[in-house]
Design a protein around this motif. Structure first.
Motif, PDB file in Angstrom:
ATOM      1  N   UNK A  94       6.173 -18.896 -31.958  1.00  0.00           N
ATOM      2  CA  UNK A  94       7.280 -18.224 -32.625  1.00  0.00           C
ATOM      3  C   UNK A  94       7.408 -18.575 -34.093  1.00  0.00           C
ATOM      4  N   UNK A  95       6.397 -19.271 -34.633  1.00  0.00           N
ATOM      5  CA  UNK A  95       6.498 -19.778 -36.006  1.00  0.00           C
ATOM      6  C   UNK A  95       5.162 -19.583 -36.736  1.00  0.00           C
ATOM      7  N   UNK A  96       5.258 -19.182 -37.998  1.00  0.00           N
ATOM      8  CA  UNK A  96       4.130 -19.279 -38.918  1.00  0.00           C
ATOM      9  C   UNK A  96       4.516 -20.326 -39.952  1.00  0.00           C
ATOM     10  N   UNK A 135       6.232 -10.245 -36.049  1.00  0.00           N
ATOM     11  CA  UNK A 135       7.235  -9.916 -35.035  1.00  0.00           C
ATOM     12  C   UNK A 135       7.046  -8.488 -34.536  1.00  0.00           C
ATOM     13  N   UNK A 136       6.763  -7.572 -35.465  1.00  0.00           N
ATOM     14  CA  UNK A 136       6.573  -6.177 -35.087  1.00  0.00           C
ATOM     15  C   UNK A 136       5.290  -5.979 -34.287  1.00  0.00           C
ATOM     16  N   UNK A 137       4.216  -6.615 -34.737  1.00  0.00           N
ATOM     17  CA  UNK A 137       2.922  -6.442 -34.068  1.00  0.00           C
ATOM     18  C   UNK A 137       2.939  -7.055 -32.671  1.00  0.00           C
ATOM     19  N   UNK A 138       3.561  -8.234 -32.555  1.00  0.00           N
ATOM     20  CA  UNK A 138       3.563  -8.957 -31.279  1.00  0.00           C
ATOM     21  C   UNK A 138       4.726  -8.559 -30.381  1.00  0.00           C
ATOM     22  N   UNK A 148       9.240 -13.871 -34.644  1.00  0.00           N
ATOM     23  CA  UNK A 148       8.449 -14.868 -35.365  1.00  0.00           C
ATOM     24  C   UNK A 148       9.171 -15.187 -36.663  1.00  0.00           C
ATOM     25  N   UNK A 149       9.249 -16.458 -37.012  1.00  0.00           N
ATOM     26  CA  UNK A 149       9.871 -16.872 -38.259  1.00  0.00           C
ATOM     27  C   UNK A 149       8.869 -17.647 -39.110  1.00  0.00           C
ATOM     28  N   UNK A 150       9.146 -17.696 -40.387  1.00  0.00           N
ATOM     29  CA  UNK A 150       8.310 -18.470 -41.308  1.00  0.00           C
ATOM     30  C   UNK A 150       8.943 -19.833 -41.523  1.00  0.00           C
TER      31      UNK A 150
END
Length: 285
Positions: free
Chosen positions: A157-159, A212-215, A219-221
């Motif tokens: 859930x993180x980059x 987030x859109x692709x998966x 997802x947050x940075x």
């Protein structure tokens, strides 16, 4: 006209061959050259000539370049060895009487502090001294470089990165490959240096939004300091050299070295470059 594409068993070279075919180049006029001819078998079935080359093997380069009018010299992937490898390819091209070389370099290679620039600068210097007709494609960042980070974020859930507010003007490999095909098949590019990049420079917050859109999952940075990033990479098992390289590259992004959007790529291919979300969708599926 015979066109040799090096690195054809890799991602960019393979796409360049496909782009040449799409532009109507006769398959028999293309030599797809790479380390693995097995990976080129389907191209051979379509009439493309194939050759095994290794940048460290001068004889293989001489054989592949024999009779060539133009060579797309896709830069090698072995950091630290590329100058000598590229020198071998350039020497082979000169000996074979190749008319022109198109080289895939790095952004502002001759002046940039980008960690990847020195080997590309040295190669550009070799090309300018070779006496060949040369076109330089200073390829910016590939969207596909972030496929691993995005897919990993599907679990975490993180980059996480130490890029700060830095931006990246990426485009898809197919965009860059198409530009190479255009340069190889049209006039007016001798001596040209093109600074290629995507039309839009995105932040890592925007990368997380795209992920987030692709998966289809949040997802947050996570913004790290260089020290925190280095520690995290070491904890993940990366050796000191690799971890240091990654953190240095993030520093280059933080400093804006991959954010320029010259418009050269879109002008060459005659259309807008592939947007970030679309590029990630295509790469991840």
């Amino acid at each position: 006209m015979t066109i040799v594409v090096t690195g054809a068993s890799g991602h960019l070279g393979r796409l360049a061959v496909e782009s040449l075919l799409a532009r109507g180049v006769e398959p028999a006029s293309i030599v797809a050259a790479g380390r693995s001819v097995e990976k080129l078998a389907d191209l051979a079935e379509r009439g493309v000539r194939t050759a095994r080359i290794d940048y460290a093997d001068a004889a293989s380069l001489a054989a592949a370049f024999n009779g060539a009018d133009a060579v797309l010299l896709v830069s090698g992937s072995e950091v630290g060895q590329r100058v000598e490898q590229h020198r071998n390819a350039i020497d082979a091209a000169v000996a074979a009487g190749v008319g022109r070389i198109v080289y895939t370099s790095a952004p502002k290679a001759t002046t940039s502090p980008l960690i990847l620039a020195p080997e590309h600068k040295a190669t550009e210097d070799l090309l300018q001294a070779s006496g060949l007709s040369v076109t330089i494609l200073r390829n910016g960042w590939y969207t596909e470089n972030y496929v691993g980070a995005v897919t990993d974020a599907g679990t975490s859930g993180v980059i996480a990165a130490s890029v700060g507010d830095g931006r990246v003007a990426s485009a898809s490999r197919a965009d860059y490959a198409e530009a190479a095909a255009v340069v190889l098949t049209t006039d007016g590019h001798d001596g040209a240096v093109y600074e290629l990049s995507g039309d839009d420079a995105w932040s890592f917050t925007e990368l997380a939004e795209a992920a987030s859109e692709v998966l289809d999952t949040p997802v947050t940075f996570q913004s790290l300091s260089p020290e925190e990033h280095l520690a995290a990479l070491a904890a993940a098992g990366l050796d000191d050299g690799t971890a240091g390289f990654v953190v240095a590259l993030d520093g280059n992004i933080r400093d804006g070295l991959l954010a320029d959007t010259s418009g050269d790529l879109a002008r060459l291919i005659g259309r807008p470059t592939t947007p970030l979300v679309e590029g990630l969708h295509a790469a991840i599926g």
